[in-house]
Design a protein around this motif. Structure first.
Motif, mmCIF file in Angstrom:
data_model
loop_
_atom_site.group_PDB
_atom_site.id
_atom_site.type_symbol
_atom_site.label_atom_id
_atom_site.label_comp_id
_atom_site.label_asym_id
_atom_site.label_seq_id
_atom_site.Cartn_x
_atom_site.Cartn_y
_atom_site.Cartn_z
ATOM 1 N N ASN A 1 2.621 100.917 58.957
ATOM 2 C CA ASN A 1 3.616 101.796 58.340
ATOM 3 C C ASN A 1 4.065 101.196 57.012
ATOM 4 O OD1 ASN A 1 5.844 103.294 57.574
ATOM 5 N ND2 ASN A 1 6.734 103.372 59.628
ATOM 6 N N PRO A 2 3.829 101.887 55.878
ATOM 7 C CA PRO A 2 4.179 101.314 54.574
ATOM 8 C C PRO A 2 5.672 101.152 54.358
ATOM 9 C CG PRO A 2 3.541 103.609 54.345
ATOM 10 C CD PRO A 2 3.238 103.217 55.756
ATOM 11 N N PHE A 3 6.486 101.816 55.184
ATOM 12 C CA PHE A 3 7.931 101.732 55.019
ATOM 13 C C PHE A 3 8.561 100.666 55.911
ATOM 14 C CE2 PHE A 3 6.784 106.177 54.103
ATOM 15 C CZ PHE A 3 7.182 106.225 52.778
ATOM 16 N N HIS A 4 7.709 99.989 56.722
ATOM 17 C CA HIS A 4 8.299 99.051 57.676
ATOM 18 C C HIS A 4 8.956 97.876 56.980
ATOM 19 C CE1 HIS A 4 9.036 97.231 61.539
ATOM 20 N NE2 HIS A 4 8.739 96.088 60.981
ATOM 21 N N HIS A 5 8.361 97.376 55.891
ATOM 22 C CA HIS A 5 8.967 96.240 55.193
ATOM 23 C C HIS A 5 10.352 96.600 54.678
ATOM 24 C CE1 HIS A 5 9.298 92.506 53.013
ATOM 25 N NE2 HIS A 5 9.585 93.167 51.921
ATOM 26 N N GLN A 6 10.528 97.833 54.241
ATOM 27 C CA GLN A 6 11.845 98.271 53.788
ATOM 28 C C GLN A 6 12.841 98.237 54.938
ATOM 29 O OE1 GLN A 6 11.691 102.007 51.639
ATOM 30 N NE2 GLN A 6 9.658 101.537 50.865
ATOM 31 N N LEU A 7 12.398 98.616 56.142
ATOM 32 C CA LEU A 7 13.278 98.559 57.303
ATOM 33 C C LEU A 7 13.650 97.121 57.638
ATOM 34 C CD1 LEU A 7 11.637 101.157 59.723
ATOM 35 C CD2 LEU A 7 13.675 101.473 58.326
ATOM 36 N N TYR B 1 6.530 88.580 67.997
ATOM 37 C CA TYR B 1 7.181 88.923 66.733
ATOM 38 C C TYR B 1 6.879 90.359 66.322
ATOM 39 C CZ TYR B 1 8.140 88.990 61.717
ATOM 40 O OH TYR B 1 8.603 89.331 60.466
ATOM 41 N N LEU B 2 5.616 90.757 66.389
ATOM 42 C CA LEU B 2 5.223 92.088 65.925
ATOM 43 C C LEU B 2 5.881 93.190 66.747
ATOM 44 C CD1 LEU B 2 1.410 91.612 65.160
ATOM 45 C CD2 LEU B 2 3.328 91.621 63.546
ATOM 46 N N VAL B 3 5.999 92.979 68.063
ATOM 47 C CA VAL B 3 6.627 94.001 68.898
ATOM 48 C C VAL B 3 8.145 93.979 68.744
ATOM 49 C CG1 VAL B 3 6.976 94.839 71.253
ATOM 50 C CG2 VAL B 3 4.719 94.007 70.552
ATOM 51 N N SER B 4 8.737 92.798 68.776
ATOM 52 C CA SER B 4 10.202 92.728 68.706
ATOM 53 C C SER B 4 10.734 93.168 67.350
ATOM 54 C CB SER B 4 10.689 91.306 69.025
ATOM 55 O OG SER B 4 10.317 90.389 68.017
ATOM 56 N N GLU B 5 9.950 92.981 66.289
ATOM 57 C CA GLU B 5 10.405 93.387 64.965
ATOM 58 C C GLU B 5 9.930 94.788 64.586
ATOM 59 O OE1 GLU B 5 12.681 91.589 63.440
ATOM 60 O OE2 GLU B 5 12.503 90.287 65.201
ATOM 61 N N GLY B 6 9.278 95.476 65.519
ATOM 62 C CA GLY B 6 8.964 96.880 65.309
ATOM 63 C C GLY B 6 7.729 97.180 64.482
ATOM 64 N N PHE B 7 6.898 96.179 64.201
ATOM 65 C CA PHE B 7 5.640 96.465 63.499
ATOM 66 C C PHE B 7 4.738 97.322 64.370
ATOM 67 C CE2 PHE B 7 7.043 92.811 61.065
ATOM 68 C CZ PHE B 7 6.605 93.099 59.784
ATOM 69 N N LYS C 1 -1.625 88.378 58.827
ATOM 70 C CA LYS C 1 -2.238 89.467 58.069
ATOM 71 C C LYS C 1 -2.525 90.618 59.024
ATOM 72 C CE LYS C 1 -5.089 88.453 54.702
ATOM 73 N NZ LYS C 1 -6.266 87.948 53.919
ATOM 74 N N ILE C 2 -2.028 91.795 58.678
ATOM 75 C CA ILE C 2 -2.267 92.989 59.484
ATOM 76 C C ILE C 2 -3.181 93.923 58.721
ATOM 77 C CG2 ILE C 2 -1.221 94.985 60.620
ATOM 78 C CD1 ILE C 2 1.301 93.396 60.986
ATOM 79 N N ASN C 3 -4.313 94.226 59.324
ATOM 80 C CA ASN C 3 -5.323 95.066 58.671
ATOM 81 C C ASN C 3 -5.638 94.571 57.257
ATOM 82 O OD1 ASN C 3 -5.243 96.623 60.969
ATOM 83 N ND2 ASN C 3 -3.999 98.242 60.087
ATOM 84 N N GLY C 4 -5.700 93.236 57.125
ATOM 85 C CA GLY C 4 -6.047 92.612 55.856
ATOM 86 C C GLY C 4 -4.901 92.394 54.907
ATOM 87 N N GLU C 5 -3.712 92.868 55.236
ATOM 88 C CA GLU C 5 -2.552 92.745 54.348
ATOM 89 C C GLU C 5 -1.600 91.670 54.865
ATOM 90 O OE1 GLU C 5 1.394 95.329 52.993
ATOM 91 O OE2 GLU C 5 -0.274 96.315 54.036
ATOM 92 N N GLU C 6 -1.209 90.728 53.988
ATOM 93 C CA GLU C 6 -0.245 89.701 54.370
ATOM 94 C C GLU C 6 1.127 90.347 54.559
ATOM 95 O OE1 GLU C 6 -0.016 86.173 52.045
ATOM 96 O OE2 GLU C 6 -2.196 85.920 51.908
ATOM 97 N N VAL C 7 1.734 90.098 55.734
ATOM 98 C CA VAL C 7 3.034 90.722 55.998
ATOM 99 C C VAL C 7 4.153 89.707 56.173
ATOM 100 C CG1 VAL C 7 2.065 92.818 56.979
ATOM 101 C CG2 VAL C 7 2.539 90.883 58.478
ATOM 102 N N VAL C 8 3.840 88.501 56.630
ATOM 103 C CA VAL C 8 4.908 87.519 56.828
ATOM 104 C C VAL C 8 4.297 86.128 56.949
ATOM 105 C CG1 VAL C 8 4.887 87.684 59.359
ATOM 106 C CG2 VAL C 8 6.994 87.004 58.195
#
Length: 268
Positions: A92-98, A58-64, A35-42
């Motif tokens: 970044n709200p567009f990161h999941h799209q990337l 993971y967060l750095v290599s995947e560009g979060f 969870k990043i800033n309270g939001e589940e991401v993976v």
């Protein structure tokens, strides 16, 4: 709650047609939700050790995030399987799209057209430097050292092993049921402890797929050694990103597939 990397289980084993009830060890896997800033991401399925390092890698290599100093706080709750990450900035709200968008590209310095994920293009490094040189003997010695230290694999047969090394020996070794996870654990440790990657080699127990070569490029290592085989796309990517790939390191034999000048062929 503490987990072991292996679990005992009573099984029925057949040897030469005869039945035996024995105790066996199997690899443990657990779900880890970030969870990043309270939001589940993976949610990842992982072996239950070095979780914080894995998440950072993971967060750095995947560009979060672009660097570990963007993390204000990180807390792993073993009982619930959640890792809570607080960043100094909004996600970044567009990161999941990337993460999920594929496109035909010549990015990452790739002249060959190939489908890759947009997030990969953002974080992949081309290894133009030549800081690491190994002899064939050093390659084989490093692979033997990896296999000698692969205790969980010997006990369960169900994990992948990865190590960070210099030509003189292994510096850091990690094990996980997931190939990517093992590499993320290495990378996360280096980021959190400011361990330089400039003169390091990745040693890997599994197949060299395109995803593994891309992960090594994100970490920023010039050489990857494996006891197993590569795929054609992995070699195309390694060639474009100037990564030296060595596979089938076993029984005093090995194959150098890409950028062979980092292997000193004049020595043993």
């Amino acid at each position: 709650m503490a987990y072991s990397k292996q679990t005992n289980r009573t099984i029925v084993r057949f040897v030469n047609g005869k039945e035996h009830v024995v105790e066996d060890m199997v690899a443990t896997e657990i779900p880890i939700t970030v969870k990043i800033n309270g939001e589940e991401v993976v949610t990842m399925i992982s072996s239950p050790d070095h979780i914080e390092d894995m998440v950072v890698g993971y967060l750095v290599s995947e560009g979060f995030i672009v660097s570990v100093d963007k993390i204000m706080h990180l807390r792993y709750e073993a009982a619930s399987g959640f890792v809570h990450v607080t960043l100094k900035q909004a996600l970044n709200p567009f990161h999941h799209q990337l993460q999920t968008k594929r496109y035909l590209t010549s990015c990452c310095g790739m002249s060959r057209q190939s489908f890759i994920f947009a997030a990969d293009a953002k974080t992949t490094k081309t290894m133009k430097t030549r800081n690491v040189f190994l002899s064939p003997t050093e390659c084989m010695t490093l692979m033997n050292e990896l296999q000698a230290g692969a205790t969980t694999f010997k006990e369960t047969g169900g994990v992948h092993n990865a190590a960070l090394a210099t030509p003189s020996g292994i510096v850091l070794m990690r094990t996980d049921i997931g190939r990517h996870n093992a590499l993320d654990k290495l990378y996360g440790y280096c980021l959190r402890h400011q361990l330089s990657l400039e003169d390091k080699v990745i040693i890997f127990s599994g197949r060299l797929s395109s995803e593994i070569v891309l992960k090594v490029a994100k970490i920023g290592c010039e050489v990857i050694l494996s006891k197993s085989a590569p795929t054609n796309r992995a070699l195309e990517i390694a060639e474009e990103l100037e990564i030296t790939t060595v596979g089938f390191i076993r029984h005093q034999s090995m194959n150098v597939y890409t950028v062979p000048e980092r292997i000193n062929r004049s020595s043993g």
